[in-house]
Write a protein that holds these residues in place. Sequence first.
Motif, mmCIF file in Angstrom:
data_model
loop_
_atom_site.group_PDB
_atom_site.id
_atom_site.type_symbol
_atom_site.label_atom_id
_atom_site.label_comp_id
_atom_site.label_asym_id
_atom_site.label_seq_id
_atom_site.Cartn_x
_atom_site.Cartn_y
_atom_site.Cartn_z
ATOM 1 N N MET A 83 64.296 48.223 -94.556
ATOM 2 C CA MET A 83 65.431 49.131 -94.619
ATOM 3 C C MET A 83 65.076 50.350 -93.791
ATOM 4 O O MET A 83 63.823 50.921 -93.960
ATOM 5 N N SER A 84 65.897 50.730 -92.870
ATOM 6 C CA SER A 84 65.681 51.866 -92.091
ATOM 7 C C SER A 84 66.840 52.847 -92.143
ATOM 8 O O SER A 84 68.026 52.361 -92.736
ATOM 9 N N GLY A 85 66.792 54.164 -91.890
ATOM 10 C CA GLY A 85 68.007 54.881 -92.051
ATOM 11 C C GLY A 85 68.459 55.051 -93.315
ATOM 12 O O GLY A 85 69.913 55.071 -93.764
ATOM 13 N N LEU A 86 67.539 55.125 -94.553
ATOM 14 C CA LEU A 86 68.158 54.990 -95.607
ATOM 15 C C LEU A 86 68.843 56.355 -96.100
ATOM 16 O O LEU A 86 68.781 57.302 -95.633
ATOM 17 N N LYS A 87 69.940 55.928 -96.864
ATOM 18 C CA LYS A 87 70.761 56.921 -97.544
ATOM 19 C C LYS A 87 70.822 57.098 -99.078
ATOM 20 O O LYS A 87 70.378 56.208 -99.557
ATOM 21 N N PRO A 88 71.097 58.208 -99.496
ATOM 22 C CA PRO A 88 71.093 58.367 -100.977
ATOM 23 C C PRO A 88 71.886 57.126 -101.772
ATOM 24 O O PRO A 88 71.541 56.816 -102.661
ATOM 25 N N GLU A 89 73.121 57.003 -101.038
ATOM 26 C CA GLU A 89 73.793 55.601 -101.624
ATOM 27 C C GLU A 89 73.093 54.147 -101.570
ATOM 28 O O GLU A 89 73.482 53.351 -102.289
ATOM 29 N N ASP A 90 71.886 54.192 -101.043
ATOM 30 C CA ASP A 90 71.060 53.046 -100.845
ATOM 31 C C ASP A 90 70.270 53.233 -102.294
ATOM 32 O O ASP A 90 69.635 51.866 -102.394
ATOM 33 N N THR A 91 70.214 53.842 -103.007
ATOM 34 C CA THR A 91 69.361 53.993 -104.265
ATOM 35 C C THR A 91 69.830 52.928 -105.289
ATOM 36 O O THR A 91 71.248 52.812 -105.568
ATOM 37 N N ALA A 92 69.017 51.995 -105.674
ATOM 38 C CA ALA A 92 69.336 51.128 -106.581
ATOM 39 C C ALA A 92 68.166 50.041 -106.917
ATOM 40 O O ALA A 92 67.307 50.522 -106.426
ATOM 41 N N MET A 93 68.447 49.403 -108.026
ATOM 42 C CA MET A 93 67.374 48.421 -107.960
ATOM 43 C C MET A 93 67.703 47.113 -107.180
ATOM 44 O O MET A 93 68.936 46.517 -107.041
ATOM 45 N N TYR A 94 66.789 46.875 -106.464
ATOM 46 C CA TYR A 94 66.782 45.710 -105.517
ATOM 47 C C TYR A 94 66.126 44.223 -105.964
ATOM 48 O O TYR A 94 65.087 44.436 -106.530
ATOM 49 N N TYR A 95 66.737 43.481 -105.880
ATOM 50 C CA TYR A 95 66.789 41.960 -106.440
ATOM 51 C C TYR A 95 66.639 40.990 -105.166
ATOM 52 O O TYR A 95 67.337 40.777 -104.371
ATOM 53 N N CYS A 96 65.555 40.166 -105.231
ATOM 54 C CA CYS A 96 65.639 38.900 -104.400
ATOM 55 C C CYS A 96 66.047 37.694 -105.252
ATOM 56 O O CYS A 96 65.989 37.630 -106.395
#
Length: 119
Positions: A83-96
């Motif tokens: 992940m690059s160019g991260l934005k505040p809206e990318d804030t989350a729990m990430y699951y595979c």
Amino acid sequence: QVQLVESGGDSVQAGGSLRLSCAASGYTFSGACMGWFRQTPGKEREGVAHIIDRNGRTTYADSVKGRFTISKDNAKNTLYLQMSGLKPEDTAMYYCAARQRCGYEYNFWGQGTQVTVSS
């Protein structure tokens, strides 16, 4: 028994980068169809990036196209999300997640790793 374990989540500033990892066990990795999802409280789970066939074709949510890259290392049985160019809206729990068969529903899920992006 299939087990997926995510790692790599962290708190970063907007514009920063992270690489999430998902280590798989009990699962045939070569040719596997897997994906990354994310969820924030009160919102539906969102598919972020997917490997959709045995040839490794990928798809991405519009919100992350050009910023996120999904890949996997068959030798290490590990799925990645760069992940690059991260934005505040990318804030989350990430699951595979992983499918028993490509083209079908996701059968296996990890426990999640938290990504927090501050402005």
